[in-house]
Design an enzyme around this catalytic site. Structure first.
Site, PDB file in Angstrom:
ATOM      1  CG  HIS A 199      -1.725   1.253   1.372  1.00 46.12           C
ATOM      2  ND1 HIS A 199      -2.864   1.495   0.637  1.00 46.12           N
ATOM      3  CD2 HIS A 199      -1.547   2.351   2.159  1.00 46.12           C
ATOM      4  CE1 HIS A 199      -3.349   2.672   0.971  1.00 46.12           C
ATOM      5  NE2 HIS A 199      -2.572   3.207   1.895  1.00 46.12           N
ATOM      6  CG  HIS A 212     -10.565   3.391   2.379  1.00 43.37           C
ATOM      7  ND1 HIS A 212     -11.281   3.465   3.542  1.00 43.37           N
ATOM      8  CD2 HIS A 212      -9.262   3.491   2.760  1.00 43.37           C
ATOM      9  CE1 HIS A 212     -10.465   3.619   4.576  1.00 43.37           C
ATOM     10  NE2 HIS A 212      -9.228   3.635   4.120  1.00 43.37           N
TER      11      HIS A 212
END
Length: 765
Positions: free
Chosen positions: A58, A109
């Site tokens: 990430h 998300h």
């Protein structure tokens, strides 16, 4: 050897052989060995936490870096001349003229939104808004790109209402208009919904802020919400039971958002910027303080010392690793000159924003962090922030790709009645039906600068009230196209977003992206990713507009089944006067002439008809020549001859005409024989580079002349009528139905499926 929570640098030196749960934190053996090599010892708990989150997929882009570099390689000096901040910054910033700049970014998300849909989506909005704030900008609008499993699947009824409610709750509370988006249903997203949030902000060119810590002795200020245990989940060292026998700490993996705290934080930041008391700034999102401190220090001209005892907490007995890894929302970190600290604190106090001086900029390159008086981190900041592993993962074209690209047989309705049934089936399908069930939960016009939102191809916002200058934004993607041909699929996403902006009357000037794919450890997925990156980068170069930034989301899959590869592409355009923005509502009170721009071919690979007819997914997607998109843009920019315009994309010309006519109060009478001799193809083909336009009869000749000058094929197809009917013909074949039936079919689907889950703030028409 017994582990202690009070793990210090001194203890790490004295206990070099202490076993640490690096594997459970996502670190490979060689990555852990590299950390020990950098430090010359084993890491402390806090250091291990920082390296594990900052070296994660990430934060470090370790599997995608080698391919993302291609964006820089394909960006020419001319393309980048208007980019004030680009790839690598919190968000891209573009100079739009007259001293104004616009910043925009889209970020994923996804996984949090599956675990806890409301908070996952809400904090996705909160996070992207803070990215915009960190550039020195005022956030002015949001958009969303959503992907779910089949609309009628049981879990979709849990995930979709929660996600939509989370987006609407957070965005509406912030007072930010939601100016557009997309909702797609496909079985591949059943266990991995995609929630991609986009935010747009505006600032003056001279007010641009960047994330760096410079100036020896400058202070590090943490402000916003207090730091708690939320959002740590699997990234914290201490989520593992192996650190303390019997100490089970059940920490929520999804952050908890407070939009009212963020609203105040926005105003506080803007006043801090105006007061000139901020040297550098970084938002706290993924990886929390671990990210903010290491990135600020690594981007600056010195080191940094941090005292975690000064961090305002909302949970007792938090360890250093937990404080550093917490992803509690609504927090920012700023670098401030000593003489400005008092003024900084005054402004925070005025907005009732918690503020603390937690450290200062030092000489050298090390990040030094203390907790309870002990040194718990002593590491070169750049090794945490920028020296994560870089993997050249194997990639290979899947063996099944050739077979997938062979177009399989599908129904081809031919008679007028068959085509009427097909039309109703299409407009009422979850793929094409009205999204009012979703969009009516969003405030689209708060702040008073929204010019176009719902029922428009792109969201249009006024930026300058004196000149009327504004921006148009659109984001698009087709996972179906991209699975068939990843390179062309990315080009098609770019083309559609570019076209949507152009059709609104704006000149496209910049691109952002959010690349959603399966596991990078799968060579087939990495091939899809590489192809999509090259398609997008090469396409942007052909269009002459730069990619200003982006986001990568990997591991979107359930077991061995990856999602459809979904490169979401956002395009930003500038319109000189928003009063000239073009919408797609027709006017039945005055007869309008209708045209189709572009050429229509028999292109059904990856189409909505293929899906709705139960024919699966096969063939090649529509082929796009981006030069045609440029010619379309030339036709639309500054064009005041049109009364309406709507791009042609999923669902073909049929869907475009239905959407244009539904709100007109009248109907349509069109002959598509010159578009294509086969009415089925004319109605439902998804060929690229097309739009339907309308003008008054006295402007029809001028419209045709302008199209010819721009090199855009144009076909006159008919007119609006006051009668509430829809009639389309090609040769002897005629489709005719009542507009009331089309509208009712189009509007009924989502309320019928999800009406039981409407939130308290929802409105369904």
């Amino acid at each position: 050897m017994t582990h202690t929570f009070n793990d210090t640098v001194e203890a790490a030196q004295q206990q070099p052989d202490l076993e640490q749960p690096f594997a459970s934190l996502g670190l490979k053996d060689d990555e852990y060995a590299r950390i020990k090599e950098i430090l010359g010892r084993r890491p402390t708990d806090a250091e291990l936490a920082m390296y594990s989150v900052m070296w994660s997929e990430h934060c470090s882009y370790k599997s995608s870096k080698v391919h993302l570099r291609y964006f820089g390689e394909t960006t020419t000096e001319e393309m980048g001349s208007k980019i004030l901040a680009g790839i690598g910054e919190n968000a891209g910033v573009v100079d739009i003229g007259d001293g104004n700049a616009v910043t925009f970014r889209v970020e994923s998300h996804n996984h949090p939104s599956f675990v806890e849909p409301h908070q996952g989506a809400a904090t996705g909005i909160g996070g992207i808004v803070r990215d915009i704030m960190a550039m020195g900008a005022r956030p002015i609008a949001v958009m969303d790109q959503l992907r779910f499993g089949p609309a009628d699947a049981p879990d979709t009824s849990r995930v979709l209402p929660g996600v939509v409610d989370g987006i609407s709750h957070y965005g509406n509370c912030l007072g930010l208009p939601n100016i557009g988006g997309e909702t797609v249903f496909d079985a591949s997203y059943a266990g991995n919904p995609l929630v991609n949030a986009l935010c747009v902000g505006t600032l003056k060119v001279e007010d641009l802020k960047l994330a760096f810590a410079s100036g020896l002795g400058n202070k590090v200020m943490l402000f916003g919400s207090r730091t708690g245990l939320d959002g740590i989940g699997g990234v914290s060292v201490l989520a593992s039971d192996s650190f303390e026998d019997g100490a089970e700490r059940k920490l929520p993996a999804v952050q908890v958002g407070d939009p009212f705290a963020e609203k105040v934080l926005i105003e506080c930041c803007l006043e801090l910027y105006k007061a000139g008391v901020v040297v550098g700034i970084q938002d706290l999102g993924g990886a929390g303080l671990a990210c903010a401190t290491s990135e600020l220090a690594a981007a600056g001209d010195g080191g940094m010392e941090i005292n975690l005892d000064a961090v305002p907490l909302r949970a007792a007995n938090m360890t250093a690793a937990e404080i550093l890894s917490s992803e509690s929302q609504e927090r920012m970190c700023a670098v401030v000159k000593p003489e400005d600290v008092d003024r900084f604190k005054e402004i925070c106090a005025h907005w009732d924003v918690t503020c603390a001086e937690i450290g200062e900029v030092t000489d050298g390159q090390h990040l030094l962090i203390r907790h309870k008086g002990e040194l718990v981190v002593d590491a070169p900041a750049h090794t945490i922030a920028h020296e994560g592993p870089v993997y050249e993962r194997p990639f290979a074209r899947p063996e099944w790709q050739d077979e997938l690209q062979q177009l399989q047989a599908m129904p081809r309705p031919a008679t007028g009645e068959e085509l009427r049934e097909a039309l109703l089936k299409m407009v009422g399908s979850p793929a094409l039906c009205s999204r009012e069930f979703i969009t009516n939960q969003y405030d689209r016009y708060v702040r008073g600068n929204t010019v176009k939102a719902q029922h428009a191809d792109a969201g249009v916002l006024r930026i300058d009230e004196e000149t009327g200058r504004g921006v148009a934004v659109s984001a698009d993607a087709s996972g179906r196209y991209t699975k068939l041909d990843p390179n062309m699929g990315a080009r098609l996403a770019l083309a559609e977003a570019y076209r949507n902006v152009a059709v609104s009357g704006a000149r496209p000037i910049a691109v952002t992206n959010c690349l959603n794919f399966g596991s990078p450890e799968d060579p087939g997925v990495m091939w899809q990713f590489r192809e999509a990156v090259h398609g997008l980068a090469d396409g942007a170069k052909e269009l002459g507009i730069p990619v200003s930034g982006g986001n990568v989301s990997f591991y979107n899959q359930t077991g061995e089944e990856a999602i459809l590869p979904t490169p979401v592409v956002g395009v930003l355009g500038v319109i000189e006067n928003v009063a000239d923005a073009i919408g797609h509502d027709l006017d039945a009170t005055e007869e309008e002439v209708l045209f189709v721009l572009g050429k229509t071919g028999d292109e059904f690979g990856g189409s909505i008809w293929q899906d709705v007819s139960g024919s699966g997914l096969s063939g090649l997607p529509p082929q796009v020549d981006l030069a045609n998109e440029q010619r379309l843009a030339d036709f639309f920019v500054g064009n005041t001859l049109l009364t309406a315009a709507h791009d042609v994309s999923e669902g073909g010309i049929a869907q475009t005409l239905v959407e244009m006519a539904i709100r007109s109060g009248g109907g349509l009478d069109v002959d598509l024989g010159e578009v294509h001799e086969d009415l089925f193809v004319a109605l439902f083909s998804e060929s690229a580079s097309r739009a339907v336009i309308a003008s008054t009869a006295d402007n029809a000749e001028a419209v045709a002349s302008r199209a010819a000058e721009c090199g855009v094929p144009i076909t006159r197809i008919g007119r609006t009528i006051q009668d509430r009917s829809f009639k389309a013909a090609a040769g002897e074949v005629v489709v005719e139905t009542a507009m009331e039936e089309l509208e009712a079919t189009w509007k009924a689907t989502l309320p019928g499926i999800f009406g039981h889950a409407v939130g308290a703030n929802s409105v369904v028409e």
